[in-house]
Design an enzyme around this catalytic site. Sequence first.
Site, PDB file in Angstrom:
ATOM      1  N   GLU A   1      15.829 -14.205  -0.452  1.00 48.25           N
ATOM      2  CA  GLU A   1      16.325 -15.171   0.547  1.00 48.25           C
ATOM      3  C   GLU A   1      15.357 -16.359   0.645  1.00 48.25           C
ATOM      4  O   GLU A   1      15.775 -17.516   0.618  1.00 48.25           O
ATOM      5  CB  GLU A   1      16.428 -14.442   1.890  1.00 48.25           C
TER       6      GLU A   1
ATOM      7  N   ASP B   1       0.836  -1.193   0.000  1.00 48.19           N
ATOM      8  CA  ASP B   1       0.000   0.000   0.000  1.00 48.19           C
ATOM      9  C   ASP B   1       0.881   1.256   0.000  1.00 48.19           C
ATOM     10  O   ASP B   1       1.897   1.307   0.697  1.00 48.19           O
ATOM     11  CB  ASP B   1      -0.867  -0.024   1.276  1.00 48.19           C
TER      12      ASP B   1
HETATM   13  C1  NOJ Z   1      -4.544   2.920  -0.922  1.00 43.94           C
HETATM   14  C2  NOJ Z   1      -5.628   1.913  -0.730  1.00 43.94           C
HETATM   15  O1  NOJ Z   1      -5.863   1.268  -1.957  1.00 43.94           O
HETATM   16  C3  NOJ Z   1      -6.839   2.661  -0.213  1.00 43.94           C
HETATM   17  O2  NOJ Z   1      -7.993   1.866  -0.200  1.00 43.94           O
HETATM   18  C4  NOJ Z   1      -6.505   3.199   1.145  1.00 43.94           C
HETATM   19  O3  NOJ Z   1      -7.585   3.991   1.609  1.00 43.94           O
HETATM   20  C5  NOJ Z   1      -5.243   4.067   1.112  1.00 43.94           C
HETATM   21  N1  NOJ Z   1      -4.181   3.461   0.348  1.00 43.94           N
HETATM   22  C6  NOJ Z   1      -4.722   4.330   2.505  1.00 43.94           C
HETATM   23  O4  NOJ Z   1      -4.192   3.151   3.041  1.00 43.94           O
END
Ligand code: NOJ
Length: 525
Positions: free
Chosen positions: A243, A193
Site C-alpha cells: 500500500e 524478530d
Molecule cells: C532474536 C534476536 O536477534 C536476539 O538478540 C533476541 O535476544 C531474541 N530474538 C529475542 O528477542
Amino acid sequence: MIYQVYVRSFLDSTGDGIGDLAGVRAGLPYLKKLGVDGIWLSPFYPSPQHDHGYDVADYRDVDPVFGDLGEFDLLMAAARRLGIKVLLDIVPNHCSSEHPWFREALDSAPGSPARARFHFADGRGPGGSEPPNNWHAMFGGPAWTRVADGQWYLHMFTPEQPDWNWRNPEIADEFDRVLRFWLDRGVDGFRIDVAAGLFKHPDLPDSDDPEADARTRDSVNPLAWNQPEVHEVWRRWRAICEEYGAQDGRERLLVGEVSVPTAREHALYVRPDELHQAFFFDLLGAAWDADAFRKVISEAMQDIAGTGSTVTWVLNNHDQVRTVTRYGEPTPEGSGLGTTRARAAALLMLALPGAAYIYQGEELGLPEVVDLPDDVLTDPIFRRTGSRARIRDGCRVPLPWSGQASPFGFTSGTEGAKPWLPQPEYFAEYATDRALADTRSFWHLYREGLHLRKTLPQLGEGPLDWLDTPPGVLAFVRGDGLVCAVNFGTAPTPAPVPGTPLLSSGPCPPGVLPGATAAWWLNDL
Ligand code: NOJ
C-alpha cells in the site's frame, strides 16, 4: 547488501559509553564509502534493556539512551540524502514486562480482556503451583512465571519478555498501527524478530522434549514455533508495505528472522505475498568444510531460489560468534587462519545469488572478544544459565574507529568515558582508520566485493552452476562466465580458470588457488 547496525556498539555521540542514533548518523558516510545499500538498526525503542532492546516497552518512541524522535528524523533524512535505506527491527513475538499493556494485565483480574492480550493461564498441580505446561524458555528456566494472584504467563525468552497472544485480534491491529507509525516517518522496511514465532499451538500442550530450545538455543519446539497461522500475519504486513509502495513508488522491505527446520519450510515465508526476504541461517551454521557449504548452498538454491524466491545470506550477526573466531582457533587475539578463512567466506557469500547482510565489524575482520570478565557480561543467557558457553557479549563489543587505546574513537565527549563493554587492546589493529588506509585490509576486500557485486550483471539474481572440483574445493559459475572458487583445504590447488583473478581473498598467483582462499575470475578476460 544490508549492513546491520547494533546501535549501542556502533558510535557514541554523547560520551556515555553507549552508541546512539546521532552516532549512526555520523557514521553514515563511512557506510556509504563501504558501499552498503541499506542499514538495519537494532531496537532503539524505550526498554529496560533486559535483552538489549528486544524487550520493548513502547513501540513508537526512542529510548533516551539512544536519542529521541527528532534525532531519528535527522538520521532518516541523512540516510535518504546518501541513498541508504533504513530498516527498523520490529519485535512482535513479545514485549517488555514494562509495556503498559502488560502492566495493565498484571493489574487486571484473571480472565480479563487485558490478560487476554498475553498467555495467562492457571497452573497445574496442588493449588496451581506448577506451570501450565512443561516448556522451557530459550534463554533457560521455565517458560512460565507466576504472578501475585497465582496465574502464570508465558515467555519464550526471559520473564521480562512476555509473549503476545496473537490469537487476540487486538494484537494484529496494534502492530498494524506500529508499522504505519514508522512507515509514515519514512522507513524503508523492517527486520522482523523471531518471525517464525508469534503463534503457539492453541492448546499449549506439553512437549516431548521441553528443553530442546534451551539446549539448541534455537526455536525447535514444534508446539511453540512455526505454526501455520503466522503466515497470515506476513500477508497482512506485506499488504501494508505494498500500500505504501503504491502511493510513492518506493519499495518497502520485510526481512524475517526465520529459523525453521528445513529449507522447504523456510521457502514458505518468502512466498510472493509474504516476506520479501528471510535470513537463511544454515550458511552461518555450517562448519568450515567444503561439503557442508555445498550442501547448504545447493539446498537453498533448490528449495528457496527454485521456488522463485530470493535467498538471504548471512555469516554473522549480534547473536553469534564472529566468523574470524568461529573458523579459527579461539585465541584472544583472533587467529590468522580464522581471518584467512573468514575473508574467503565473505567472498563466497558475495558471489551467491540473493541478498547478503553483514554485521558491523565484519567488514573490519573483528574477532570475537572471548575473554570478557564475568562481571561485565550483560547477556541474559549468562544471567539465566550461568554458562559462558554461548554468550553473545563477545560479538557486541563497541567498534574501534581510530587511535591506539580504548575507546578507539567509539565514544566522544567527556574524557574517560568507558564503552559499555571493554574493548581489548588488540582492537587498535582493527580500527576503521587503519582499515581504510591499508588496501589489503578486510574492509577493502568487502568494498571491492560489494562494488563488483553491484556492477557485474553476473552477480545479480540467476543460476549458480557447480563445476567439477577436487575434494575440499568448491567452484561455481554465475551468469555469463563469472567463476568463484574456494579452497577449504590448506594446500594449494590448481585454479579452475587460468589467469589472474578479478578479486581474491588473499594472494592468488595465476593458475593456483592457495589454501583457505576464495577468488573470482571473469572467464572471458
Ligand atoms: C532474536 C534476536 O536477534 C536476539 O538478540 C533476541 O535476544 C531474541 N530474538 C529475542 O528477542
